[in-house]
Design an enzyme around this catalytic site. Structure first.
Site, mmCIF file in Angstrom:
data_model
loop_
_atom_site.group_PDB
_atom_site.id
_atom_site.type_symbol
_atom_site.label_atom_id
_atom_site.label_comp_id
_atom_site.label_asym_id
_atom_site.label_seq_id
_atom_site.Cartn_x
_atom_site.Cartn_y
_atom_site.Cartn_z
ATOM 1 N N SER A 15 0.812 -1.221 0.000
ATOM 2 C CA SER A 15 0.000 0.000 0.000
ATOM 3 C C SER A 15 0.847 1.274 0.000
ATOM 4 C CB SER A 15 -0.972 0.005 1.179
ATOM 5 O OG SER A 15 -0.287 0.013 2.405
ATOM 6 N N THR A 74 -1.131 4.496 2.886
ATOM 7 C CA THR A 74 -1.916 5.016 1.763
ATOM 8 C C THR A 74 -2.328 6.473 1.964
ATOM 9 O OG1 THR A 74 -2.655 2.785 1.232
ATOM 10 C CG2 THR A 74 -3.881 4.606 0.256
#
Length: 185
Positions: A15, A74
């Site tokens: 991520s 993220t």
């Protein structure tokens, strides 16, 4: 437009690399957050500018809303730059100085709310009571991932947590749109 989220270092993308690709338009190694390291010793390390930072340079209001920790790779890729996704303390410090107008999510224990330059909220009632003048606003609703119960405690009122925080964030944006603060034409 389109973006490729393939990691620069692995066939399997994590991520941090995927978030960096979305935030910056560039590939990076797994584990790096808006950071590109050209070789193994870090001598050619570079921060990569993000969409959020580009919008801020144009005078636009910016914000991040997530149901995970705000220091998670993220969301962090849009406003922080670190060589390691596990550098939560460093990410937290950078987020506090990022110039974001809205930052909503979990990870209350990983950010210093007293370092935030504006209003902080931790409950649904505080969230729903926000006004235009409260910007910038930091909302951390749990120490970890934000669950429905953190923002909407009663089963009869239960909504998806992102519906609640997104609605409040968008209402704050709507207050500003008509006043020319977003840089939108």
């Amino acid at each position: 437009g389109a973006v490729t989220t393939k990691s620069a270092s692995s066939l399997v993308t994590d991520s941090a690399a995927a978030g960096t690709a979305f935030a910056t338009g560039y590939r990076t190694n797994n584990g790096q957050v808006s950071w590109r390291q050209e070789d193994g010793d870090g001598r050619d390390a570079k921060q990569m500018g993000s969409l959020v930072e580009g919008a801020q340079l144009k005078g636009m209001r910016t914000g991040l809303v997530t149901n995970t920790e705000v220091t998670s790779a993220t969301p962090a890729a849009f406003a922080a730059h670190v060589a390691s996704r596990s550098a939560d303390e460093q990410i937290g410090r950078q987020l506090m100085r990022s110039g974001l107008d809205v930052l909503f999510g979990g990870g209350a224990g990983k950010v210093s709310r007293d370092k935030w330059p504006g209003t902080t909220v931790t409950t649904r009632d505080e969230l729903m009571g926000l006004q235009e003048g409260d910007l910038p606003v930091l909302g951390t609703f749990d120490d970890g991932r934000v669950e429905e119960e953190d923002v909407v405690p009663r089963a009869a009122d239960r909504l998806d947590v992102l519906d609640v925080v997104e609605r409040v964030a968008l209402e704050l944006v709507e207050l500003l749109v008509g006043r020319g603060h977003l840089g939108l034409e």
